[in-house]
Design an enzyme around this catalytic site. Structure first.
Site: not given
Length: 189
Positions: A139-140
């Site tokens: 999700c970065h």
């Protein structure tokens, strides 16, 4: 429920919460350390009856997470994660996020549009803020449309460091420098 502690990593310890689901070990949650709060303490707050245990599959996940945080190009299968604990919308968001390749970024808005919710950027951001599987679901790699980082469970320094390890560049104002976003126009970067 079981936990596996992975330490040390360049970003502090990681706690993998796991259980046997349908006769296979599945990751229930990945806890990242934050400044001032260790992954172990975060896990104990959420799962007070958790016990320390492991198995070969979870040991391998832990080693791969450590290698990823040291800069190696590691990809994780979604089959490791118990997605059944997530709602249908969050599952769709996590699958879309998981598909973004290393070294690429997309925006919350583009992911929402891909999912058929053009005004759903905030909902996508919330689904990723509550991602139980950071690192497995990278999700970065989701940022704001203005190229600012947005949030991250391990803190913004960790998010930027992970993206830099993947070859993503930043300008002097800490905004992502890229020619295009994944999922832009044709559906891919």
């Amino acid at each position: 429920m079981n936990k596996k502690i992975v330490k040390p990593t360049p970003f502090g310890s990681i706690c993998i919460v796991w259980a046997i689901v349908d006769k296979s070990p599945k990751v229930i949650r990945v806890m990242l350390s934050r400044p001032g709060l260790s992954a172990e303490n975060r896990a104990l707050e959420l799962y007070p009856d958790i016990r320390l245990a492991s198995c070969p599959e979870i040991d391998a996940v832990g080693q791969d997470m450590k290698r990823l945080l040291e800069g190696e190009p590691i990809s994780f299968s979604l089959h490791l994660a118990d997605l059944d604990q997530c709602g249908e919308f969050q599952k769709r968001v996590l699958r879309a996020e998981h598909a973004i390749p290393r070294g690429m970024v997309s925006t919350y808005q583009l992911i929402a549009a891909l999912l058929g919710i053009p005004k759903g950027a905030r909902a996508v951001g919330n689904a990723l803020a509550n991602n139980p599987f950071p690192l497995i679901v990278p999700c970065h790699r989701a940022i704001r449309s203005n190229r600012e980082l947005g949030g991250y469970q391990g803190g913004l320094e960790m998010k930027q460091a992970l993206l830099e390890m993947e070859g993503v560049e930043f300008d002097s104002t800490a905004r992502v420098v890229c020619k295009s976003f994944y999922y832009e126009s044709s559906g891919r970067g």
